[in-house]
Write a protein that holds these residues in place. Structure first.
Motif, PDB file in Angstrom:
ATOM      1  N   MET A   1       0.824  -1.196   0.000  1.00  0.00           N
ATOM      2  CA  MET A   1       0.000   0.000   0.000  1.00  0.00           C
ATOM      3  C   MET A   1       0.866   1.256   0.000  1.00  0.00           C
ATOM      4  N   ARG A   2       1.954   1.212   0.790  1.00  0.00           N
ATOM      5  CA  ARG A   2       2.842   2.363   0.878  1.00  0.00           C
ATOM      6  C   ARG A   2       3.458   2.683  -0.479  1.00  0.00           C
ATOM      7  N   ASN A   3       3.857   1.633  -1.211  1.00  0.00           N
ATOM      8  CA  ASN A   3       4.437   1.832  -2.532  1.00  0.00           C
ATOM      9  C   ASN A   3       3.443   2.458  -3.491  1.00  0.00           C
ATOM     10  N   ILE A   4       2.181   2.076  -3.393  1.00  0.00           N
ATOM     11  CA  ILE A   4       1.155   2.633  -4.276  1.00  0.00           C
ATOM     12  C   ILE A   4       1.007   4.125  -4.000  1.00  0.00           C
ATOM     13  N   ASN A   5       1.074   4.527  -2.721  1.00  0.00           N
ATOM     14  CA  ASN A   5       0.988   5.954  -2.390  1.00  0.00           C
ATOM     15  C   ASN A   5       2.125   6.731  -3.042  1.00  0.00           C
ATOM     16  N   TYR A   6       3.334   6.192  -2.986  1.00  0.00           N
ATOM     17  CA  TYR A   6       4.474   6.869  -3.600  1.00  0.00           C
ATOM     18  C   TYR A   6       4.340   6.898  -5.114  1.00  0.00           C
ATOM     19  N   ILE A   7       3.865   5.832  -5.675  1.00  0.00           N
ATOM     20  CA  ILE A   7       3.698   5.769  -7.122  1.00  0.00           C
ATOM     21  C   ILE A   7       2.637   6.764  -7.557  1.00  0.00           C
ATOM     22  N   VAL A   8       1.555   6.864  -6.806  1.00  0.00           N
ATOM     23  CA  VAL A   8       0.517   7.847  -7.112  1.00  0.00           C
ATOM     24  C   VAL A   8       1.096   9.250  -7.022  1.00  0.00           C
ATOM     25  N   LEU A   9       1.941   9.505  -6.017  1.00  0.00           N
ATOM     26  CA  LEU A   9       2.590  10.806  -5.889  1.00  0.00           C
ATOM     27  C   LEU A   9       3.445  11.088  -7.114  1.00  0.00           C
ATOM     28  N   VAL A  10       4.244  10.116  -7.529  1.00  0.00           N
ATOM     29  CA  VAL A  10       5.098  10.276  -8.704  1.00  0.00           C
ATOM     30  C   VAL A  10       4.246  10.597  -9.919  1.00  0.00           C
ATOM     31  N   ILE A  41       9.492   5.060 -16.497  1.00  0.00           N
ATOM     32  CA  ILE A  41       9.948   6.435 -16.353  1.00  0.00           C
ATOM     33  C   ILE A  41      11.369   6.486 -15.809  1.00  0.00           C
ATOM     34  N   PHE A  42      11.683   5.639 -14.858  1.00  0.00           N
ATOM     35  CA  PHE A  42      12.982   5.705 -14.206  1.00  0.00           C
ATOM     36  C   PHE A  42      13.988   4.667 -14.696  1.00  0.00           C
ATOM     37  N   SER A  49      24.383   5.847  -9.621  1.00  0.00           N
ATOM     38  CA  SER A  49      24.065   7.109  -8.947  1.00  0.00           C
ATOM     39  C   SER A  49      23.842   6.862  -7.461  1.00  0.00           C
ATOM     40  N   SER A  50      24.381   7.750  -6.668  1.00  0.00           N
ATOM     41  CA  SER A  50      24.300   7.632  -5.219  1.00  0.00           C
ATOM     42  C   SER A  50      23.074   8.366  -4.707  1.00  0.00           C
ATOM     43  N   PRO A  51      22.400   7.848  -3.681  1.00  0.00           N
ATOM     44  CA  PRO A  51      21.247   8.557  -3.119  1.00  0.00           C
ATOM     45  C   PRO A  51      21.622   9.929  -2.572  1.00  0.00           C
ATOM     46  N   ASP A  52      22.877  10.101  -2.190  1.00  0.00           N
ATOM     47  CA  ASP A  52      23.305  11.378  -1.631  1.00  0.00           C
ATOM     48  C   ASP A  52      23.720  12.370  -2.700  1.00  0.00           C
ATOM     49  N   THR A  53      23.836  11.923  -3.937  1.00  0.00           N
ATOM     50  CA  THR A  53      24.245  12.790  -5.032  1.00  0.00           C
ATOM     51  C   THR A  53      23.006  13.402  -5.656  1.00  0.00           C
ATOM     52  N   LEU A  54      22.989  14.709  -5.771  1.00  0.00           N
ATOM     53  CA  LEU A  54      21.852  15.410  -6.354  1.00  0.00           C
ATOM     54  C   LEU A  54      22.138  15.626  -7.832  1.00  0.00           C
ATOM     55  N   VAL A  74       6.966  28.504  -5.104  1.00  0.00           N
ATOM     56  CA  VAL A  74       7.736  27.426  -4.482  1.00  0.00           C
ATOM     57  C   VAL A  74       7.735  26.224  -5.423  1.00  0.00           C
ATOM     58  N   VAL A  75       8.929  25.683  -5.675  1.00  0.00           N
ATOM     59  CA  VAL A  75       9.067  24.485  -6.504  1.00  0.00           C
ATOM     60  C   VAL A  75       9.781  23.421  -5.684  1.00  0.00           C
ATOM     61  N   LEU A  76       9.200  22.236  -5.638  1.00  0.00           N
ATOM     62  CA  LEU A  76       9.806  21.101  -4.946  1.00  0.00           C
ATOM     63  C   LEU A  76      10.372  20.149  -5.986  1.00  0.00           C
ATOM     64  N   HIS A  77      11.559  19.620  -5.700  1.00  0.00           N
ATOM     65  CA  HIS A  77      12.206  18.667  -6.593  1.00  0.00           C
ATOM     66  C   HIS A  77      12.284  17.324  -5.882  1.00  0.00           C
ATOM     67  N   TYR A  78      11.988  16.277  -6.617  1.00  0.00           N
ATOM     68  CA  TYR A  78      11.951  14.928  -6.068  1.00  0.00           C
ATOM     69  C   TYR A  78      12.920  14.028  -6.820  1.00  0.00           C
ATOM     70  N   GLN A  79      13.310  12.949  -6.161  1.00  0.00           N
ATOM     71  CA  GLN A  79      14.195  11.965  -6.760  1.00  0.00           C
ATOM     72  C   GLN A  79      13.698  10.577  -6.378  1.00  0.00           C
ATOM     73  N   MET A  80      13.763   9.661  -7.320  1.00  0.00           N
ATOM     74  CA  MET A  80      13.377   8.279  -7.071  1.00  0.00           C
ATOM     75  C   MET A  80      14.620   7.526  -6.616  1.00  0.00           C
ATOM     76  N   ARG A  81      14.524   6.874  -5.464  1.00  0.00           N
ATOM     77  CA  ARG A  81      15.604   6.031  -4.949  1.00  0.00           C
ATOM     78  C   ARG A  81      15.000   4.671  -4.656  1.00  0.00           C
ATOM     79  N   GLU A  82      15.483   3.684  -5.363  1.00  0.00           N
ATOM     80  CA  GLU A  82      14.903   2.347  -5.316  1.00  0.00           C
ATOM     81  C   GLU A  82      13.440   2.480  -5.695  1.00  0.00           C
TER      82      GLU A  82
END
Length: 178
Positions: A1-10, A41-42, A49-54, A74-82
């Protein structure tokens, strides 16, 4: 369920910024439509690529707030990790459209890392570091002519050590210890 929430957000972020209409029926959802779309998409994300590298090419953005004139605020930037989406950068803009400030954030939106603020003409106004939303490390603030206004260190959100203060012509006015 948690993954679906993130996927919906994406998907909502991507669809908002790409202006694409997609209709999903229950059958497609059950068959993993969202997972397949996010994987597609990803799929070009560099494996090393490292999770700490932007890496700007790995980011997707969403305009969080706008001014009454329609320009972004305001603009928010997101990154997919795993298989999880993280907020990684935040930008603020003047109502005229020029960048006001920017910097990296923790997944829960707290300033973390080097932030920069700008005058409306694009010149640097200040730069400093944050750790978990508290000022930490060197802070430099400039006059609009590019001269340093003051400079010093922060520890846990409080001024620390010796700070230097200058006038608009670069003449040292005072030093103060904290």
């Amino acid at each position: 369920m948690r993954n679906i929430n993130y996927i919906v957000l994406v998907l909502s972020l991507l669809l908002t910024s790409c202006h694409i209409d997609v209709t999903i029926n229950e059958k497609e959802e059950e068959e993993g439509f969202f997972s397949k779309l996010v994987t597609t998409i990803f799929k070009n994300k560099p494996e090393n690529s490292s999770p700490d590298t932007l890496n700007e090419s790995d980011l997707f953005s969403r305009i969080e707030k706008t001014y009454s004139n329609g320009k972004k605020h305001v603009v928010l930037h997101y990154q997919m990790r795993e298989d999880t989406v993280y907020q990684v950068k935040k930008e603020y803009f003047y109502d005229s459209g020029e960048k006001l400030m920017e910097g990296p954030v923790t997944p829960d939106g707290k300033r973390n890392g080097n932030w920069k603020a700008y005058f409306q003409d694009g010149k640097i106004k200040s730069e400093g570091s944050f750790k978990n939303d508290k000022a930490s490390g060197k802070r430099t603030v400039y006059f609009d002519n590019g001269q340093k206004r003051y400079e010093g260190e922060y520890k846990n959100g409080k001024r620390s050590g010796t700070w230097h203060f200058w006038d608009k012509n670069g003449k040292l006015l005072k030093t103060k210890s904290y």
